[in-house]
Scaffold this motif. Structure first.
Motif, PDB file in Angstrom:
ATOM      1  N   ASP A 275      -6.366  -9.342   0.476  1.00 33.04           N
ATOM      2  CA  ASP A 275      -5.469  -8.228   0.172  1.00 33.04           C
ATOM      3  C   ASP A 275      -4.046  -8.436   0.679  1.00 33.04           C
ATOM      4  O   ASP A 275      -3.139  -7.716   0.279  1.00 33.04           O
ATOM      5  CB  ASP A 275      -6.009  -6.926   0.790  1.00 33.04           C
TER       6      ASP A 275
ATOM      7  N   MET B 192      -7.085  -0.840   7.441  1.00 33.82           N
ATOM      8  CA  MET B 192      -8.375  -0.939   8.132  1.00 33.82           C
ATOM      9  C   MET B 192      -9.466  -1.501   7.231  1.00 33.82           C
ATOM     10  O   MET B 192     -10.400  -2.138   7.713  1.00 33.82           O
ATOM     11  CB  MET B 192      -8.801   0.439   8.666  1.00 33.82           C
ATOM     12  N   LYS B 193      -9.354  -1.290   5.927  1.00 35.91           N
ATOM     13  CA  LYS B 193     -10.367  -1.748   4.970  1.00 35.91           C
ATOM     14  C   LYS B 193     -10.008  -3.087   4.319  1.00 35.91           C
ATOM     15  O   LYS B 193     -10.771  -3.603   3.512  1.00 35.91           O
ATOM     16  CB  LYS B 193     -10.565  -0.698   3.874  1.00 35.91           C
ATOM     17  N   SER B 194      -8.859  -3.637   4.671  1.00 40.14           N
ATOM     18  CA  SER B 194      -8.354  -4.832   4.003  1.00 40.14           C
ATOM     19  C   SER B 194      -9.092  -6.099   4.417  1.00 40.14           C
ATOM     20  O   SER B 194      -9.611  -6.204   5.526  1.00 40.14           O
ATOM     21  CB  SER B 194      -6.861  -5.018   4.325  1.00 40.14           C
ATOM     22  N   THR B 195      -9.096  -7.035   3.495  1.00 38.71           N
ATOM     23  CA  THR B 195      -9.549  -8.397   3.782  1.00 38.71           C
ATOM     24  C   THR B 195      -8.335  -9.310   3.647  1.00 38.71           C
ATOM     25  O   THR B 195      -7.278  -8.888   3.156  1.00 38.71           O
ATOM     26  CB  THR B 195     -10.643  -8.852   2.800  1.00 38.71           C
TER      27      THR B 195
ATOM     28  N   TYR C 185       0.794  -1.232   0.000  1.00 38.79           N
ATOM     29  CA  TYR C 185       0.000   0.000   0.000  1.00 38.79           C
ATOM     30  C   TYR C 185       0.827   1.283   0.000  1.00 38.79           C
ATOM     31  O   TYR C 185       0.422   2.275  -0.612  1.00 38.79           O
ATOM     32  CB  TYR C 185      -0.935   0.036   1.207  1.00 38.79           C
TER      33      TYR C 185
ATOM     34  N   GLN D 105      -5.838   0.841  13.870  1.00 35.04           N
ATOM     35  CA  GLN D 105      -6.895   1.686  14.429  1.00 35.04           C
ATOM     36  C   GLN D 105      -6.377   2.501  15.617  1.00 35.04           C
ATOM     37  O   GLN D 105      -6.645   3.698  15.724  1.00 35.04           O
ATOM     38  CB  GLN D 105      -8.072   0.814  14.857  1.00 35.04           C
TER      39      GLN D 105
ATOM     40  N   GLN E 159      -5.099  -4.781  12.026  1.00 34.50           N
ATOM     41  CA  GLN E 159      -6.150  -3.767  11.987  1.00 34.50           C
ATOM     42  C   GLN E 159      -6.376  -3.126  13.353  1.00 34.50           C
ATOM     43  O   GLN E 159      -6.610  -1.923  13.443  1.00 34.50           O
ATOM     44  CB  GLN E 159      -7.443  -4.379  11.449  1.00 34.50           C
TER      45      GLN E 159
ATOM     46  N   GLU F 129      -4.951   3.486   6.911  1.00 35.67           N
ATOM     47  CA  GLU F 129      -6.375   3.553   6.580  1.00 35.67           C
ATOM     48  C   GLU F 129      -6.749   2.423   5.615  1.00 35.67           C
ATOM     49  O   GLU F 129      -7.814   1.815   5.741  1.00 35.67           O
ATOM     50  CB  GLU F 129      -6.724   4.921   5.992  1.00 35.67           C
ATOM     51  N   ASP F 130      -5.874   2.118   4.664  1.00 38.47           N
ATOM     52  CA  ASP F 130      -6.110   0.996   3.754  1.00 38.47           C
ATOM     53  C   ASP F 130      -6.104  -0.334   4.498  1.00 38.47           C
ATOM     54  O   ASP F 130      -6.900  -1.226   4.197  1.00 38.47           O
ATOM     55  CB  ASP F 130      -5.055   0.961   2.645  1.00 38.47           C
TER      56      ASP F 130
END
Length: 156
Positions: A114, A108-111, A63, A139, A135, A105-106
């Motif tokens: 990813d 935090m949105k990852s699965t 990222y 955060q 995560q 921030e990315d």
């Protein structure tokens, strides 16, 4: 024996999370690199568990390059309090802080899909990962924000 910059840093005086320039060097051909100390948690008070740090390493590697050009490497610190990032050229703390903030921030949105490089053939310790842990730390760090000064909490 060479004197290592990070061993001269007063780890009790810094106030994490922060970003600082840990060094800048010029090669024999005039090429310049900048080394950043991306400190996520307070030294000697906290350490990111290995599995969370390992997953953060894999995600940051991918990222961070979306937000900052000329990244050579991002590597975890052995003390597990953050990462070192090395870039080509003269770079600023503000640039690095912005890039690592967007990277977290990315995260935090990852699965799990990813997280690159998690198969046995791709990773030297493929069983030691935790997206949930990565995560949770992302955060916590984002809630505090990265200071642009290692010793005083200063934001842009």
């Amino acid at each position: 024996m060479a004197k290592v910059e990070s061993f001269s840093l007063d780890h009790d005086a810094v106030k994490a999370p922060y970003v600082r320039i840990a060094g800048a060097e010029e090669g024999p051909n005039g090429d310049r690199i900048t080394k950043f100390d991306l400190r996520f948690v307070q030294p000697n008070q906290a350490a990111i568990p290995t599995s969370a740090l390992h997953t953060m390493e894999h995600l940051i590697a991918a990222y961070i390059r979306d937000y900052m050009d000329n990244v050579i490497d991002v590597s975890p610190m052995g003390c597990r309090t953050g990462f070192y990032m090395i870039c080509w050229g003269e770079r600023t703390v503000a640039e690095a802080a912005d890039a690592i903030t967007k990277t977290l921030e990315d995260i935090m949105k990852s699965t799990w899909d990813d997280v690159q490089g998690t198969e046995r053939q791709q990773c030297g310790n493929y069983r030691d990962h935790s997206l949930w842990g990565a995560q949770a730390y992302a955060q916590e760090i984002l809630a505090q924000g990265f200071s642009l000064d290692a010793f005083e909490r200063q934001f842009s």
